[in-house]
Structure formats: structure tokens, C-alpha cells
Design a protein around this motif. Structure first.
Motif, PDB file in Angstrom:
ATOM      1  N   PHE A  25       0.850  -1.187   0.000  1.00 61.39           N
ATOM      2  CA  PHE A  25       0.000   0.000   0.000  1.00 61.39           C
ATOM      3  C   PHE A  25       0.881   1.230   0.000  1.00 61.39           C
ATOM      4  N   ASP A  26       0.774   2.031  -1.043  1.00 56.74           N
ATOM      5  CA  ASP A  26       1.552   3.254  -1.176  1.00 56.74           C
ATOM      6  C   ASP A  26       0.642   4.447  -0.917  1.00 56.74           C
ATOM      7  N   PRO A  27       0.759   5.103   0.239  1.00 59.82           N
ATOM      8  CA  PRO A  27      -0.114   6.244   0.534  1.00 59.82           C
ATOM      9  C   PRO A  27      -0.005   7.366  -0.489  1.00 59.82           C
ATOM     10  N   ALA A  28       1.167   7.505  -1.116  1.00 61.28           N
ATOM     11  CA  ALA A  28       1.345   8.581  -2.092  1.00 61.28           C
ATOM     12  C   ALA A  28       0.444   8.392  -3.305  1.00 61.28           C
ATOM     13  N   ALA A  29       0.029   7.150  -3.561  1.00 60.83           N
ATOM     14  CA  ALA A  29      -0.825   6.870  -4.712  1.00 60.83           C
ATOM     15  C   ALA A  29      -2.308   6.848  -4.340  1.00 60.83           C
ATOM     16  N   ALA A  30      -2.627   7.127  -3.082  1.00 53.54           N
ATOM     17  CA  ALA A  30      -4.029   7.099  -2.636  1.00 53.54           C
ATOM     18  C   ALA A  30      -4.788   8.294  -3.195  1.00 53.54           C
ATOM     19  N   PRO A  31      -6.094   8.145  -3.399  1.00 55.88           N
ATOM     20  CA  PRO A  31      -6.899   9.266  -3.917  1.00 55.88           C
ATOM     21  C   PRO A  31      -6.973  10.420  -2.934  1.00 55.88           C
ATOM     22  N   ALA A  32      -7.435  11.549  -3.411  1.00 54.92           N
ATOM     23  CA  ALA A  32      -7.469  12.760  -2.591  1.00 54.92           C
ATOM     24  C   ALA A  32      -8.538  12.692  -1.502  1.00 54.92           C
ATOM     25  N   GLU A  33      -9.544  11.845  -1.674  1.00 60.53           N
ATOM     26  CA  GLU A  33     -10.624  11.722  -0.698  1.00 60.53           C
ATOM     27  C   GLU A  33     -10.737  10.270  -0.247  1.00 60.53           C
ATOM     28  N   GLU A 197       1.814  -5.209   7.511  1.00 64.30           N
ATOM     29  CA  GLU A 197       3.035  -5.538   6.769  1.00 64.30           C
ATOM     30  C   GLU A 197       3.776  -6.618   7.545  1.00 64.30           C
ATOM     31  N   ALA A 198       4.342  -7.593   6.833  1.00 62.93           N
ATOM     32  CA  ALA A 198       4.900  -8.786   7.477  1.00 62.93           C
ATOM     33  C   ALA A 198       5.993  -8.463   8.486  1.00 62.93           C
ATOM     34  N   ARG A 199       6.780  -7.432   8.259  1.00 58.49           N
ATOM     35  CA  ARG A 199       7.871  -7.055   9.177  1.00 58.49           C
ATOM     36  C   ARG A 199       7.403  -6.026  10.204  1.00 58.49           C
ATOM     37  N   ARG A 200       6.104  -5.881  10.331  1.00 57.52           N
ATOM     38  CA  ARG A 200       5.468  -4.963  11.282  1.00 57.52           C
ATOM     39  C   ARG A 200       5.725  -3.501  10.935  1.00 57.52           C
ATOM     40  N   ARG A 201       6.055  -3.233   9.697  1.00 53.99           N
ATOM     41  CA  ARG A 201       6.172  -1.853   9.229  1.00 53.99           C
ATOM     42  C   ARG A 201       4.822  -1.435   8.632  1.00 53.99           C
ATOM     43  N   HIS A 202       3.814  -1.501   9.467  1.00 52.95           N
ATOM     44  CA  HIS A 202       2.448  -1.278   9.005  1.00 52.95           C
ATOM     45  C   HIS A 202       2.288   0.126   8.436  1.00 52.95           C
TER      46      HIS A 202
END
Length: 221
Positions: A25-33, A197-202
Motif C-alpha cells: 500500500f503506497d499512501p502517495a498513490a491514494a486518492p485525494a478523498e 506488513e509482514a515485518r510490522r512496518r504497518h
């Protein structure tokens, strides 16, 4: 012999790789709303075979500020808010009358995802509430007609009689109105998306409603 709770807890795993997929999941690619992302994640939970993805925790507080939580069903999500329904005289209905603010939490363990929503709650019109109820199953109408939700129950037999009469009425008069049935809409002030995230880097992405629109913020896990 009673089961050992601590032994059971130690034996359990979270996000077993045999049944859980943890998408990137890449937050930078998330929609504006937040609503488009919620809709996408909901569809992906359905496609993954998540059981009852439309169920959610609903947290409210009473007039003294004491919290309560229960599982309810999502009735819809759109520009007007996230919708759920109950009797106005139920415990949660009473809470919302006293403190019209709530929080929702969705958990989709097959994808290691959570969505948290909170904000003020308002009631839809009576016409919308009845239309929503009558668009649902016969069982949903029968449950609504049984009534007296959250009141003290005298006996199982009393419930059985009321339920039988309600089912008969729901089958023979499917347009029967239930005046206390209320459709509520939560208008989000905040929506948070959590991706495990598997390495706990949620990954946590919070949408916060600002004066000029939604503000997106990444949060430490």
C-alpha cells in the motif's frame, strides 16, 4: 476441565501466511478523498473471500460519556456518509440522541486491513429509513417488527411469540412501516486506512477533514 485462555492465546497467530495476503500500500498513490479508497478496499475484501466484510464495530457513548461498542451492518457509504440503522429506542439510538457522534471500525484479516471512521451522526428522513428497511430481507423486517430492542426480556417464550407474529406480518405485509426504525449517517471527520506488513512496518494513512478539503497524513504504526 475448562480451557486455558492463556494457552489458547499463545497458540494463535495473526495474519497466518497460509490464509492471509498482505498487499503493498503506497499512501502517495491514494486518492485525494477517502471514499474512493474505502470502496476499492471493500471490493478487494469481497473478492478475497472475506467473511461478512460489511460488518463493522460501532462505538458510541452515553450521556455520561461512558463508551459502548457492538457489531452492526453497513447499509451504504456515499457523499452523505457511512450508513447504519437501528431502532431509535435502542441503546445505541439513545446514545446517539444524547451524543450524536460515533466511530466505526472495519477489520478484514484476509488482507491485514482495517478502516476506522469517526464523526458526527445524523438521522436520515423517515421516508429514507422505511425505504432502506423494505429493501432488505424478510428476516430484517421481521426483526424490526419484533421491536423492544435493548429492553429487558422476561422469557424466551415471550420473544418466541413476538418473533412468530412479526415473521407472519413481514411475509404477508412486506410494506409494513416500523416508525422507530432509523437510518443513521456518520459524516466522517477522520478516516484511517491501516495496511498490515509482514515485518510490522504497518502503513497507516489518515484523512482529516480540513477547512479546504481533506488532508492526508501518514502515521507511525
Amino acid at each position: 476441565m475448562e480451557p486455558d485462555l492463556h494457552e489458547l492465546l499463545r497458540s494463535l497467530r495473526v495474519w497466518d501466511p497460509e490464509v492471509t495476503d498482505l498487499p503493498a500500500f503506497d499512501p502517495a498513490a491514494a486518492p485525494a478523498e477517502p471514499l474512493p479508497l474505502f470502496t476499492r478496499w471493500f471490493a478487494e475484501a469481497v473478492a478475497a473471500g472475506q467473511a461478512e466484510p460489511h460488518t463493522m464495530s460501532l462505538a458510541t457513548a452515553d450521556a455520561r460519556g461512558l463508551p459502548d461498542v457492538r457489531i452492526v451492518v453497513l447499509h451504504g457509504a456515499d457523499d452523505d456518509g457511512w450508513s447504519f440503522a437501528t431502532h431509535a429506542h435502542s441503546r445505541k439510538g439513545g446514545h446517539l440522541a444524547a451524543r450524536p457522534y460515533a466511530a466505526l471500525a472495519f477489520y478484514w484479516p484476509l488482507l491485514g486491513r482495517q478502516v476506522r471512521v469517526r464523526g458526527p451522526v445524523g438521522a436520515a428522513t423517515a421516508e429514507e429509513a422505511q425505504a432502506d428497511l423494505h429493501a432488505r430481507s424478510t428476516g430484517a423486517l421481521a426483526a424490526a417488527l419484533t421491536g423492544r430492542q435493548s429492553a429487558v426480556l422476561g422469557s424466551a417464550e415471550e420473544l418466541a411469540r413476538a418473533s412468530k407474529a412479526a415473521w407472519e406480518r413481514a411475509r404477508h405485509a412486506p410494506d409494513t412501516p416500523v416508525p422507530s426504525w432509523t437510518l443513521y449517517r456518520l459524516r466522517a471527520d477522520e478516516v484511517e486506512f491501516f495496511q498490515g506488513e509482514a515485518r510490522r512496518r504497518h502503513v497507516r494513512l489518515r484523512y482529516r477533514r480540513g477547512a479546504e478539503g481533506w488532508v492526508r497524513e501518514s502515521l507511525w504504526p
